[in-house]
Design a protein around this motif. Structure first.
Motif, PDB file in Angstrom:
ATOM      1  N   GLN A   5      -0.405  27.956 -39.497  1.00 37.12           N
ATOM      2  CA  GLN A   5      -0.936  26.920 -38.520  1.00 37.12           C
ATOM      3  C   GLN A   5      -1.531  27.575 -37.371  1.00 37.12           C
ATOM      4  O   GLN A   5      -2.556  27.164 -36.852  1.00 37.12           O
ATOM      5  N   ASP A   6      -1.054  28.834 -36.690  1.00 33.97           N
ATOM      6  CA  ASP A   6      -1.819  29.187 -35.309  1.00 33.97           C
ATOM      7  C   ASP A   6      -2.891  30.002 -35.731  1.00 33.97           C
ATOM      8  O   ASP A   6      -2.861  31.316 -36.210  1.00 33.97           O
ATOM      9  N   SER A  65      -2.359  33.735 -33.886  1.00 39.50           N
ATOM     10  CA  SER A  65      -1.592  34.787 -34.296  1.00 39.50           C
ATOM     11  C   SER A  65      -1.796  35.130 -35.820  1.00 39.50           C
ATOM     12  O   SER A  65      -1.126  35.918 -36.467  1.00 39.50           O
ATOM     13  N   SER A  66      -2.486  34.212 -36.599  1.00 37.29           N
ATOM     14  CA  SER A  66      -2.667  34.323 -38.141  1.00 37.29           C
ATOM     15  C   SER A  66      -3.364  35.370 -38.302  1.00 37.29           C
ATOM     16  O   SER A  66      -3.575  35.842 -39.614  1.00 37.29           O
ATOM     17  N   LEU A  67      -4.487  35.844 -37.565  1.00 37.46           N
ATOM     18  CA  LEU A  67      -5.405  36.909 -37.762  1.00 37.46           C
ATOM     19  C   LEU A  67      -5.007  38.288 -37.043  1.00 37.46           C
ATOM     20  O   LEU A  67      -4.854  38.162 -35.826  1.00 37.46           O
ATOM     21  N   ASP A  68      -5.109  39.460 -37.506  1.00 35.12           N
ATOM     22  CA  ASP A  68      -4.911  40.507 -36.806  1.00 35.12           C
ATOM     23  C   ASP A  68      -5.882  40.791 -35.720  1.00 35.12           C
ATOM     24  O   ASP A  68      -7.152  41.002 -36.328  1.00 35.12           O
ATOM     25  N   PRO A  69      -5.573  40.853 -34.687  1.00 33.73           N
ATOM     26  CA  PRO A  69      -6.823  40.893 -33.570  1.00 33.73           C
ATOM     27  C   PRO A  69      -7.506  42.192 -33.551  1.00 33.73           C
ATOM     28  O   PRO A  69      -8.699  42.342 -32.984  1.00 33.73           O
TER      29      PRO A  69
END
Lengths: 303, 320, 277
Positions: B99-100, B103-107
């Motif tokens: 969903q998010d 937060s769902s991709l490694d920054p």
């Protein structure tokens, strides 16, 4: 960065005005500006007037505006979790607002608070008043927020995405409550939302915002029957419909990205995403024109 | 049609508080006896309000969580009984989009590494071949070569969701769980992503489990829909059938609560009393009975079971 | 916009300060106008001189040039500060990573040990160690600080890992089929590096202060070795009559600590990828 640029809108007494737009369109900044709640710095109101019952709120001294905040104009926010103070009971928080604007005893304020909680249809208000925010559900908290906002019978209530954080069944309860209270208290409501469905069900008049501007304004029936701005049309068409029977149809999405306020085009701000764009859209920004009585749009193709 | 995914009596209880010394603590019954099938090539929608257990379901199916009880079969494999290597192989076949978009991709990873990670893990491609594959994947989701070296924070929510989809597709899955993939996005962008999901399904023959709280979205994209309430499925039917002829009072209320995008329509709205009870204190009998406008004496005594009341239409309610 | 200028200033100021003190320590033998250890002939004439052209910062009781002693002291102080941090960071980070990633019993045991060490007064340890090693010195200072300082990093990394572990990108990587190694080294660790680096700068500053504190109590390095802490201790006796003996070493400590702090703040800002573009 110009978050809001030349927005003109009006709310009439007793009216429900819907303010609709996507993230970053300036709807929240517009609302916060009315109560001069935009933090300065970095935010500044560089021009314009906000006239409320004949007084210009932009030029009012800070003390005067504080008297208006929460009393004649109040506001509720999206997040009922963070808008309440976790260390006070909800009754205390409602009573505090009352005591800030009225010279009443602690006892009287508490009694009034319980009364207001009852008005927002909280069951067993005398007991609930003694509970802390974490003991209440999300829907209940939003009712408390509404109670705080309405305790002093404001003439205008600004509701910024009041149901976005809630489940659909709770959203329906809260919207119903707001509509009932508006009727009962004869107040004006400015309802800010990104949800066209919420607008259709509650608002009398609608203002559509895009990239810090008003792009269309009309009565709710007129807007949904006959949207004039391609952005409004796009928003409506990109929503999945509920009716059954038809074969699955592709959604008509608006292409492109939500605009970056630092890189807006000189002409019509919607031109880069507009399916109907023509050459005249690029050099100058169109004015918001009244196309029919009570229905205006910021588009050269309208009318 | 043969089922691709079979979920059988799945349960997941989370201990809420361990007693400081000993003794039983309370537990959250997030998923409490769920069974359903997803057929190859279809989109199964899973709707419910917050806390109904739909996201826990997703995590159980992917074995991000171990279940309290129950089984999940993917194809012929029993997900909870596979060993480490079998699970690794299974993961190529089932993927998830979260969903998010933040937060769902490694920054700290550039886009090409994020999308290419699955290729590296399963040794599917390396070097130039890997780069080409990543470009293909990015183009498939509507991005391009120019986005490869950029970091997640340089993208908008919708674009991040596209990156998340490309990452999931990299390993060539048959089955994709989409856990609220559009609820964090603006309306105009939601439509783009929904269309993308549909296009990809057509191109790649994917099977979806589409989880959302927005019934409009679920109705649009799903072939069949299951409605969850407090850890259980209360109704399951073909999408059109469910919306035309909802049987469970909860489904009826849920449908009537969706704001209609037509100021003229005057529907009969069913207002539910109160809020969903917490999954810690589940009501006796039918778990919906305290809020149900149609409850009768049997409802707080006896728990209804999910039964097929007409072809393909399942409901768990004493009225039928 | 202002944020950018602030970190520029922070990094710049911090780096300049630290480069200055670092060079001073490194080049002490070249820069020092006098021998820092040699007690001059005719001691009376040189003892406790006030600052003057040939002794810029004055002299101590034994007639040694304070400026030269501060220059040499920089070597010991910075060495202790940096060395301890270099040892402590990987140890603490590993402990924190294990505790945070594996959780459960592992976490409970590791964190209780950490709590115990944090609760144990470093001073008592220093005194005890002095007794064991028979005489305090550079080695005992480093051992004492290393024994207590890893806890800060361990706690920091554990907290980071605990919150990261719940992030959806970690779950997505698990679903892709990644093993433990990849999750830890490609995802968890890189996301902890920035806060670790920032913590290191503050850590060095704190070590320098601790060394000074130990030195002040006589538990630090012993003569003839000089550190800023031991200079403070020597000067304290004459604080009322010859205050510069304390002021100048104190100033050196303050400036270095400040430099590390300003640098740390700057690093924190620029290492945030959201502020980079």
């Amino acid at each position: 960065m110009r978050a809001v640029d030349g927005v003109t809108l009006s709310v009439r007494p007793g009216e429900m005005l819907g303010l609709v737009g996507e993230s970053g369109c300036g709807k929240t900044v517009t609302a916060l500006s009315i109560l001069r709640l935009v933090p300065d710095p970095p935010g500044r109101i560089v021009g314009g007037t906000i006239s409320f019952e004949g007084r210009d709120l932009v030029r009012l001294p800070e003390e005067e505006i504080r008297k208006i905040r929460g009393c004649a104009i109040s506001m509720i926010f999206q997040e009922p979790m963070t808008s309440l103070n976790p260390v006070f009971t909800v009754g205390e928080q409602v009573a505090e607002g009352i005591r800030q604007h009225q010279k009443v005893s602690r006892r009287e304020a508490w009694d009034q608070a319980v009364e207001v909680l009852k008005r927002v249809k909280i069951s067993d208000p005398a007991r609930r008043a003694r509970e802390y925010p974490h003991q209440l559900s999300g829907g209940m908290r939003q009712r408390v927020m509404i109670a705080i906002a309405l305790a002093l019978r404001p003439k205008l209530l600004i509701a910024d995405e009041p149901t976005t954080a809630l489940d659909v069944t709770i959203q329906a309860q809260i919207l119903e409550l707001l509509l009932g209270l508006q009727e009962e208290m004869k107040m004006a409501v400015m309802l800010i939302t990104h949800d066209l469905g919420v607008i259709a069900e509650t608002a009398d008049r609608v203002v559509v915002m895009y990239a810090g501007r008003v792009v269309e304004e009309a009565s709710v029936k007129e807007l949904f029957d006959n949207p004039l701005h391609p952005y409004t049309q796009g928003l409506m068409e990109s929503l999945p419909r509920l009716e059954t029977g038809k074969a699955r149809r592709r959604l008509r999405a608006i292409p492109g990205l939500v605009p970056n306020l630092l890189e807006l085009p000189t002409g019509c701000k919607f031109a880069p995403r507009c399916p109907k764009v023509v050459e005249q859209c690029w050099p100058t920004e169109p004015e918001l024109r009244e196309i029919r009585p009570g229905h205006s749009a910021r588009c050269i193709l309208a009318g | 049609m043969e089922p691709l995914l079979v979920v059988k009596n799945l349960k997941k209880y989370f201990p809420l508080k361990r007693g400081i010394w000993f003794g039983e603590g309370a537990e959250v019954r997030a998923v409490d006896g769920v069974s359903f099938e997803v057929r190859r090539g279809e989109t199964m929608g899973l709707v419910g309000e917050s806390g109904c257990g739909k996201s826990t379901m997703a995590r159980l199916i992917l074995r991000l969580l171990e279940p309290t009880a129950g089984e999940v079969y993917f194809g012929k494999a029993s997900v909870f009984e596979t060993n480490k290597e079998e699970m690794r192989q299974l993961r190529r076949r089932m993927q998830i989009v979260f969903q998010d978009p933040y937060s769902s991709l490694d920054p700290r990873m550039p886009v090409d590494e994020i999308v290419g990670e699955g290729l590296t893990i399963h040794r599917l491609a390396r070097g130039k071949e890997k780069t080409d594959r990543v470009v293909d994947l990015l183009e498939m989701v509507g991005l391009g070569r120019e986005h490869m070296g950029r970091y997640p924070h340089e993208f908008s929510g919708g674009q991040r969701q596209r990156i998340g989809i490309a990452r999931a597709l990299a390993v060539g899955p048959e089955f994709l769980i989409a856990d609220e993939p559009v609820s964090a996005l603006d309306v105009s962008i939601q439509a783009q992503i929904i269309n993308l999901f549909e296009d990809l399904q057509e191109q790649l023959g994917l099977t979806y489990l589409f989880i959302a709280h927005d019934l409009r979205v679920v109705k649009h994209i799903s072939d069949r829909v299951a409605v969850m309430y407090l850890g259980q499925i209360v109704e399951l039917a073909d999408s059109d059938e469910l919306y035309r002829n909802p049987l469970h009072p909860y489904t009826q209320a849920l449908l009537s609560a969706i704001p209609e995008v037509d100021p003229q329509s005057k529907r009969q709205r069913i207002f539910l009393e109160g809020d969903p009870p917490s999954p810690v204190q589940i009501p006796s009998g039918c778990r919906f009975h305290p809020r149900c406008p149609k409850r009768f004496d049997r409802c707080d005594q006896e728990e209804p079971v999910l039964r097929e009341v007409s072809a393909g239409h399942w409901v768990s309610c004493h009225l039928y | 916009m202002t944020a950018w200028r602030q970190w520029h200033l922070g990094i710049l100021l911090g780096s300049v300060l630290l480069a200055f003190f670092g060079l001073i320590g490194l080049l002490a033998p070249l820069l020092a106008p006098h021998d820092p250890y040699q007690i001059p002939e005719g001691l009376q004439a040189f003892s406790l001189l006030s600052p003057r052209p040939d002794y810029w910062l004055g002299t101590d009781l034994l007639g040694r040039d304070l400026l030269s002693r501060i220059l040499y002291g920089a070597r010991v102080s910075l060495l202790v500060g940096v060395l301890v941090e270099l040892v402590v960071t990987p140890v603490g980070a590993t402990i924190g990573l294990f505790a945070g990633y594996f959780g459960g019993r592992m976490d409970a045991i590791l964190m209780r040990i950490t709590d115990a060490v944090m609760a144990f007064p470093a001073l008592v340890l220093a005194i005890a160690l002095t007794a064991v090693l028979e005489r305090p010195g550079l080695l005992s200072v480093i051992i004492v600080l290393t024994a207590v300082r890893w806890t800060t990093v361990a706690r920091l990394v554990r907290g980071q890992v605990l919150s990261l572990r719940e992030a959806e990108h970690i779950a997505a990587t698990v679903v892709l089929g990644a093993g433990r190694g990849r999750i830890i080294f490609r995802h968890l660790l890189p996301n902890c590096l920035a806060p670790i680096l920032v913590a290191m700068t503050f850590g060095v500053a704190s070590n320098i202060l601790s060394e000074a504190g130990l030195g002040f109590l006589g538990l630090g390095v012993q003569p003839p070795t000089v550190s800023w802490g031991s200079l403070l201790a020597e000067g304290a006796v004459y604080l009322t009559v010859k205050p510069w003996l304390c002021i100048f070493p104190g100033l050196a400590i303050t400036c270095t600590v400040l430099g590390f702090h300003v640098l740390g703040d700057g690093l924190r800002d620029i290492l945030d990828p959201r502020l980079r573009s």
